[in-house]
Design a protein around this motif. Structure first.
Motif, PDB file in Angstrom:
ATOM      1  N   HIS A   1     -32.256 -10.303 -30.652  1.00 30.85           N
ATOM      2  CA  HIS A   1     -30.851 -10.251 -30.216  1.00 30.85           C
ATOM      3  C   HIS A   1     -30.074 -11.453 -30.739  1.00 30.85           C
ATOM      4  N   PHE A   2     -30.700 -12.631 -30.701  1.00 33.46           N
ATOM      5  CA  PHE A   2     -30.054 -13.846 -31.197  1.00 33.46           C
ATOM      6  C   PHE A   2     -29.744 -13.699 -32.688  1.00 33.46           C
ATOM      7  N   ASN A   3     -30.710 -13.221 -33.451  1.00 37.38           N
ATOM      8  CA  ASN A   3     -30.501 -13.049 -34.887  1.00 37.38           C
ATOM      9  C   ASN A   3     -29.451 -11.996 -35.180  1.00 37.38           C
ATOM     10  N   LEU A   4     -29.456 -10.927 -34.410  1.00 39.97           N
ATOM     11  CA  LEU A   4     -28.445  -9.887 -34.559  1.00 39.97           C
ATOM     12  C   LEU A   4     -27.053 -10.462 -34.277  1.00 39.97           C
ATOM     13  N   ALA A   5     -26.946 -11.270 -33.242  1.00 34.13           N
ATOM     14  CA  ALA A   5     -25.663 -11.900 -32.910  1.00 34.13           C
ATOM     15  C   ALA A   5     -25.174 -12.761 -34.067  1.00 34.13           C
ATOM     16  N   THR A   6     -26.092 -13.480 -34.697  1.00 34.47           N
ATOM     17  CA  THR A   6     -25.730 -14.337 -35.830  1.00 34.47           C
ATOM     18  C   THR A   6     -25.197 -13.497 -36.993  1.00 34.47           C
ATOM     19  N   VAL A   7     -25.824 -12.357 -37.241  1.00 35.91           N
ATOM     20  CA  VAL A   7     -25.342 -11.442 -38.287  1.00 35.91           C
ATOM     21  C   VAL A   7     -23.941 -10.941 -37.936  1.00 35.91           C
ATOM     22  N   TYR A   8     -23.735 -10.527 -36.693  1.00 40.86           N
ATOM     23  CA  TYR A   8     -22.405 -10.067 -36.265  1.00 40.86           C
ATOM     24  C   TYR A   8     -21.359 -11.163 -36.447  1.00 40.86           C
ATOM     25  N   MET A   9     -21.720 -12.416 -36.150  1.00 38.85           N
ATOM     26  CA  MET A   9     -20.777 -13.524 -36.330  1.00 38.85           C
ATOM     27  C   MET A   9     -20.348 -13.614 -37.796  1.00 38.85           C
ATOM     28  N   HIS A  10     -21.304 -13.531 -38.700  1.00 39.99           N
ATOM     29  CA  HIS A  10     -20.985 -13.603 -40.131  1.00 39.99           C
ATOM     30  C   HIS A  10     -20.073 -12.453 -40.556  1.00 39.99           C
ATOM     31  N   MET A  11     -20.208 -11.323 -39.869  1.00 32.92           N
ATOM     32  CA  MET A  11     -19.385 -10.145 -40.173  1.00 32.92           C
ATOM     33  C   MET A  11     -18.068 -10.151 -39.403  1.00 32.92           C
ATOM     34  N   LYS A  12     -17.837 -11.214 -38.627  1.00 30.36           N
ATOM     35  CA  LYS A  12     -16.633 -11.355 -37.798  1.00 30.36           C
ATOM     36  C   LYS A  12     -16.500 -10.239 -36.755  1.00 30.36           C
ATOM     37  N   GLN A  13     -17.641  -9.715 -36.320  1.00 26.04           N
ATOM     38  CA  GLN A  13     -17.660  -8.705 -35.254  1.00 26.04           C
ATOM     39  C   GLN A  13     -18.013  -9.425 -33.951  1.00 26.04           C
ATOM     40  N   TYR A  14     -16.992 -10.059 -33.359  1.00 24.30           N
ATOM     41  CA  TYR A  14     -17.237 -11.023 -32.286  1.00 24.30           C
ATOM     42  C   TYR A  14     -17.633 -10.375 -30.966  1.00 24.30           C
ATOM     43  N   GLU A  15     -17.075  -9.217 -30.652  1.00 17.74           N
ATOM     44  CA  GLU A  15     -17.477  -8.532 -29.411  1.00 17.74           C
ATOM     45  C   GLU A  15     -18.955  -8.142 -29.479  1.00 17.74           C
TER      46      GLU A  15
ATOM     47  N   ALA B   1     -24.754  -9.277 -28.098  1.00 14.99           N
ATOM     48  CA  ALA B   1     -26.111  -9.596 -28.554  1.00 14.99           C
ATOM     49  C   ALA B   1     -26.558 -10.959 -28.009  1.00 14.99           C
ATOM     50  N   PHE B   2     -25.669 -11.966 -28.025  1.00 13.80           N
ATOM     51  CA  PHE B   2     -26.015 -13.260 -27.423  1.00 13.80           C
ATOM     52  C   PHE B   2     -26.274 -13.104 -25.926  1.00 13.80           C
ATOM     53  N   GLN B   3     -25.450 -12.277 -25.265  1.00 12.43           N
ATOM     54  CA  GLN B   3     -25.634 -12.041 -23.830  1.00 12.43           C
ATOM     55  C   GLN B   3     -27.010 -11.430 -23.569  1.00 12.43           C
ATOM     56  N   ASN B   4     -27.399 -10.480 -24.401  1.00 12.73           N
ATOM     57  CA  ASN B   4     -28.730  -9.883 -24.275  1.00 12.73           C
ATOM     58  C   ASN B   4     -29.811 -10.948 -24.448  1.00 12.73           C
ATOM     59  N   ALA B   5     -29.610 -11.847 -25.409  1.00 15.12           N
ATOM     60  CA  ALA B   5     -30.598 -12.907 -25.661  1.00 15.12           C
ATOM     61  C   ALA B   5     -30.759 -13.807 -24.437  1.00 15.12           C
ATOM     62  N   VAL B   6     -29.638 -14.211 -23.812  1.00 20.31           N
ATOM     63  CA  VAL B   6     -29.763 -15.113 -22.655  1.00 20.31           C
ATOM     64  C   VAL B   6     -30.257 -14.382 -21.410  1.00 20.31           C
ATOM     65  N   GLU B   7     -30.002 -13.083 -21.328  1.00 16.53           N
ATOM     66  CA  GLU B   7     -30.560 -12.321 -20.202  1.00 16.53           C
ATOM     67  C   GLU B   7     -32.075 -12.212 -20.330  1.00 16.53           C
ATOM     68  N   LEU B   8     -32.551 -12.036 -21.554  1.00 17.59           N
ATOM     69  CA  LEU B   8     -33.995 -11.925 -21.788  1.00 17.59           C
ATOM     70  C   LEU B   8     -34.689 -13.286 -21.713  1.00 17.59           C
ATOM     71  N   ASN B   9     -33.958 -14.351 -22.068  1.00 16.43           N
ATOM     72  CA  ASN B   9     -34.523 -15.697 -22.054  1.00 16.43           C
ATOM     73  C   ASN B   9     -33.478 -16.668 -21.498  1.00 16.43           C
ATOM     74  N   PRO B  10     -33.331 -16.701 -20.158  1.00 16.60           N
ATOM     75  CA  PRO B  10     -32.285 -17.514 -19.528  1.00 16.60           C
ATOM     76  C   PRO B  10     -32.431 -19.015 -19.773  1.00 16.60           C
ATOM     77  N   GLN B  11     -33.589 -19.462 -20.223  1.00 12.59           N
ATOM     78  CA  GLN B  11     -33.812 -20.896 -20.447  1.00 12.59           C
ATOM     79  C   GLN B  11     -33.492 -21.333 -21.878  1.00 12.59           C
ATOM     80  N   TRP B  12     -32.945 -20.449 -22.693  1.00 13.60           N
ATOM     81  CA  TRP B  12     -32.694 -20.742 -24.100  1.00 13.60           C
ATOM     82  C   TRP B  12     -31.336 -21.423 -24.265  1.00 13.60           C
TER      83      TRP B  12
END
Length: 85
Positions: free
Chosen positions: A6-20, A25-36
């Motif tokens: 999810h983190f990597n996917l979010a990074t790809v979306y950022m590069h594509m300027k697809q911010y929502e 994807a970042f939200q999914n990453a922190v839900e799966l790993n709240p300590q990250w």
């Protein structure tokens, strides 16, 4: 699910300027790993800089610092938190 995917996917979306999509994807990453801390930091910055979601952005930046007070550029993150009205 795997938080790193999810983190990597979010990074790809950022590069594509697809911010929502990146935020979700970042939200999914922190839900799966709240300590990250880095995922919280990236999500917070995205909310502040691109989506005008200040309160959520600040909350994620604060969480990142709480989890990793010595994170890279911690001083800058603190300045951002202090500067937001």
């Amino acid at each position: 699910g795997n938080s790193i995917i999810h983190f990597n996917l979010a990074t790809v979306y950022m590069h594509m300027k697809q911010y929502e999509e990146a935020a979700q994807a970042f939200q999914n990453a922190v839900e799966l790993n709240p300590q990250w801390a880095l995922a919280h930091k990236r999500l917070g910055a995205l909310y502040l800089n691109y989506l005008d979601r200040r309160e959520e952005g600040i909350n994620h930046l604060k969480k990142a610092l709480e989890l990793d007070p010595r994170m890279k550029d911690a001083a800058r993150v603190r300045k951002v938190i202090d500067a937001v009205p």
